[in-house]
Design an enzyme around this catalytic site. Structure first.
Site, PDB file in Angstrom:
ATOM      1  N   TYR A  80       0.845  -1.200   0.107  1.00  0.00           N
ATOM      2  CA  TYR A  80       0.038  -0.009  -0.027  1.00  0.00           C
ATOM      3  C   TYR A  80       0.846   1.395  -0.146  1.00  0.00           C
ATOM      4  CZ  TYR A  80      -3.745   3.246   1.140  1.00  0.00           C
ATOM      5  OH  TYR A  80      -4.700   4.116   1.260  1.00  0.00           O
ATOM      6  N   PHE A 132      -8.625  20.445 -24.353  1.00  0.00           N
ATOM      7  CA  PHE A 132      -9.105  19.199 -24.391  1.00  0.00           C
ATOM      8  C   PHE A 132     -10.509  18.763 -23.715  1.00  0.00           C
ATOM      9  CE2 PHE A 132      -9.267  14.624 -23.315  1.00  0.00           C
ATOM     10  CZ  PHE A 132      -9.498  14.045 -24.802  1.00  0.00           C
ATOM     11  N   THR A 133     -11.408  18.151 -24.167  1.00  0.00           N
ATOM     12  CA  THR A 133     -12.775  18.301 -23.354  1.00  0.00           C
ATOM     13  C   THR A 133     -12.721  17.792 -21.903  1.00  0.00           C
ATOM     14  OG1 THR A 133     -12.809  15.635 -23.635  1.00  0.00           O
ATOM     15  CG2 THR A 133     -13.740  16.838 -25.291  1.00  0.00           C
ATOM     16  N   ASP A 223       0.624  19.421 -20.822  1.00  0.00           N
ATOM     17  CA  ASP A 223       0.141  18.317 -20.877  1.00  0.00           C
ATOM     18  C   ASP A 223       0.763  17.426 -21.855  1.00  0.00           C
ATOM     19  OD1 ASP A 223      -1.806  15.964 -21.838  1.00  0.00           O
ATOM     20  OD2 ASP A 223      -3.573  17.239 -21.664  1.00  0.00           O
ATOM     21  N   LYS A 266      -2.123   6.902 -22.670  1.00  0.00           N
ATOM     22  CA  LYS A 266      -1.346   7.134 -24.095  1.00  0.00           C
ATOM     23  C   LYS A 266       0.078   7.415 -23.957  1.00  0.00           C
ATOM     24  CE  LYS A 266      -4.576  10.724 -26.167  1.00  0.00           C
ATOM     25  NZ  LYS A 266      -6.031   9.864 -26.194  1.00  0.00           N
ATOM     26  N   ARG A 389     -15.314  14.249 -32.902  1.00  0.00           N
ATOM     27  CA  ARG A 389     -14.737  15.304 -32.496  1.00  0.00           C
ATOM     28  C   ARG A 389     -15.595  16.608 -33.081  1.00  0.00           C
ATOM     29  NH1 ARG A 389     -12.146  13.509 -27.604  1.00  0.00           N
ATOM     30  NH2 ARG A 389     -14.313  13.942 -27.191  1.00  0.00           N
ATOM     31  N   PHE A 455     -20.792  13.760 -24.712  1.00  0.00           N
ATOM     32  CA  PHE A 455     -20.706  12.913 -25.721  1.00  0.00           C
ATOM     33  C   PHE A 455     -20.240  11.667 -25.293  1.00  0.00           C
ATOM     34  CE2 PHE A 455     -16.004  12.743 -24.806  1.00  0.00           C
ATOM     35  CZ  PHE A 455     -15.727  13.851 -24.127  1.00  0.00           C
TER      36      PHE A 455
END
Ligand SMILES: Cc1ncc(COP(=O)(O)O)c(C=O)c1O
Length: 482
Positions: A80, A132-133, A223, A266, A389, A455
């Site tokens: 942990y 970005f969303t 990002d 990603k 998109r 979306f």
């Protein structure tokens, strides 16, 4: 950059890996695909993979893992607190991203949540190259606003401009002067700007943004979810770096940034995410939020196995043969579609090929969601699942009004080392057929609209019986073929 030439002059992206684990795909008949569309509210997010042939929804969590990543998962330390898996990840982050302090989070948007909680207040403004969303949703949830500062060329979908993700420096200075540096907790740069077609920024631009950030004493947040691909395109396209390695360019990008966050789904072909920095003050600001939202500071909601895969995946981001595969296939598909007159975002970027639904479906008004309609139509006639998109992916403004997207795109994601070239050729073939029959595609309207990130789970329906007509034409041309 290495290039492998074919004797016959063909320009084909050659796979520099072999396939050792495979998964069976389903190509169900067109009648079933039509049913699946109705069941899934004409929203490709709501299809299940038993009905999907080529899953081009996203590269997020769908990149192929390497044998070394899988092997590393076996040595996971499930403690942990104080797990050795986390120690290995810290080392990878320091080696690859050059940052000493790491806060683990369960995925990219969790990093956005932590940063928004720590730094955004009502009245804050976040200048960025493009939103970005999930980034935008977290900022607006905390009462902040965003401003997008791209150069005009970024909105030209048929272009050869190499760095459409560049931030407009004059507009950045203007935004800071108008809103005041004290209302701007950070400037955000997104590597390989996702929503404008996976388009990179240059190091020159990042240096210019850094200079402005320094001038006004504002932090720069990167990002880095698609960092490896942005670095790859810098090496390919920015003269100063033509002899640099991907690793050197990555280090330069992270050095120029105060805070780096990423979706490991990603960046490192795994799961998870992280925020890293060399600034102890930043670390201390964020530290208390990790156990509150994510988990203890040495796992952050990520399984130890995935932490191991993440560490190895980060090192593999430095390998050109890993990073070049997806952009190579994307360029191949973009060129093939373009040759057939199909409007597609150019130059080819990363993450996927992005077809221009605004032009392909110019007969569908934006209020009937041309990109959503095109994504549904493509699925119907091919079993290929892309992602809308466009305006469906936009959020309503603070008064509840619809805001239409700058671009109506359908993204055909090409995750790393997942598809073969014959599968890409299938996509090309079906897109050509669909383009010829585009007049048969009609609009969509919402029947269920969630208030946030609509979306993902929103439900739509066709405005008339266009899907049946499109299916009839498909059957006429393809007979019994799937
Ligand atoms: C640029 C960018 N930032 C953040 C995210 C969010 O990451 P995640 O899906 O891991 O929450 C994504 C995901 O696609 C992304 O592309």
């Amino acid at each position: 950059m290495q290039e492998i030439k074919f004797y016959n002059g063909e320009n084909i992206p050659l796979e520099l890996h072999k396939v050792r684990v495979v998964q069976k795909l389903n190509l169900v008949p067109v009648e079933r695909r039509l049913e699946a569309l109705y069941e899934g509210g004409f929203n490709t997010f709501r299809l299940t993979t038993k009905d999907v042939f080529l899953d081009m929804l996203t590269d997020s969590g769908t990149n192929a893992m390497s044998d070394n990543q899988m092997a590393a998962m076996m040595q996971a330390d499930d403690a942990y607190a104080g797990s050795q898996s986390f120690v290995r990840l810290q080392k990878a982050v320091e080696d690859v991203l050059g940052k000493k302090y790491l806060l683990p989070v369960h995925q990219g948007r969790a990093a956005e949540n932590i940063l928004a909680n720590a730094y955004i207040r009502k009245g804050s403004l976040i200048p960025m190259n493009y939103h970005f969303t999930t980034t935008m949703a977290h900022i607006t949830q905390q009462g902040g606003k965003i401003v997008e500062l791209l150069y005009d060329e970024a909105y030209n979908l048929n272009s050869d401009y190499p760095f459409k993700g560049n931030m407009n420096i004059e507009k950045l200075e203007e935004a800071i002067t108008v809103h005041g540096a004290k209302n701007i907790p950070f400037i955000r740069m997104e590597a390989s700007t996702n929503l404008i077609g996976g388009q990179p920024f240059s190091i020159k631009n990042l240096r210019d943004v850094r200079a402005v950030a320094d001038k006004y004493g504002i932090r720069l947040v990167l990002d880095a979810s698609l960092l490896g691909e942005n670095a790859y395109l810098i090496v390919k396209r920015e003269e100063e770096f033509q002899n640099a390695s991907i690793g050197e360019v990555i280090q330069l990008m992270t050095e120029l940034s105060d805070i780096v966050y990423f979706s490991a789904r990603k960046l490192s072909s795994s799961r998870g995410g992280g925020i890293c920095t060399n600034d102890m003050g930043v670390y201390r600001d964020l530290e208390p939020l990790i156990p509150l939202f994510e988990g203890f500071l040495t796992y952050g909601g990520i399984s130890s196995r995935e932490i191991e895969a993440m560490a190895v995946g980060l090192y593999e981001t430095l390998d050109e043969t890993v990073i070049c595969q997806s952009p190579g296939f994307i360029e191949y598909l973009v060129n093939a579609l373009d040759k057939n007159g199909i409007p597609v975002v150019k130059p080819a970027g990363v993450l996927g090929a992005h077809v221009n639904a605004m032009e392909i479906c110019s007969h569908i008004p934006q209020k009937e969601y041309p990109a959503g309609a095109l994504a549904a139509a493509l699925y119907l006639i091919s079993g290929v699942r892309g992602m809308e998109r466009g305006s469906v992916s936009n959020q309503r403004d603070e008064y509840g009004n619809e805001t239409y997207a700058d671009m109506e795109l359908v993204r055909l994601a090409i995750p790393r080392r997942v598809f073969t070239l014959s599968q890409i050729k299938y996509v090309e073939d079906r897109m050509i057929w669909l383009y010829k029959n585009r007049h048969l595609i009609g609009g969509l309207r919402f029947v269920y609209e969630p208030p946030v990130l609509r979306f993902f789970m929103g439900g739509l329906e066709p405005v008339n019986d266009w899907p049946q007509k499109l299916m009839a034409k498909f059957k006429e041309d393809f007979g019994e073929s799937l």
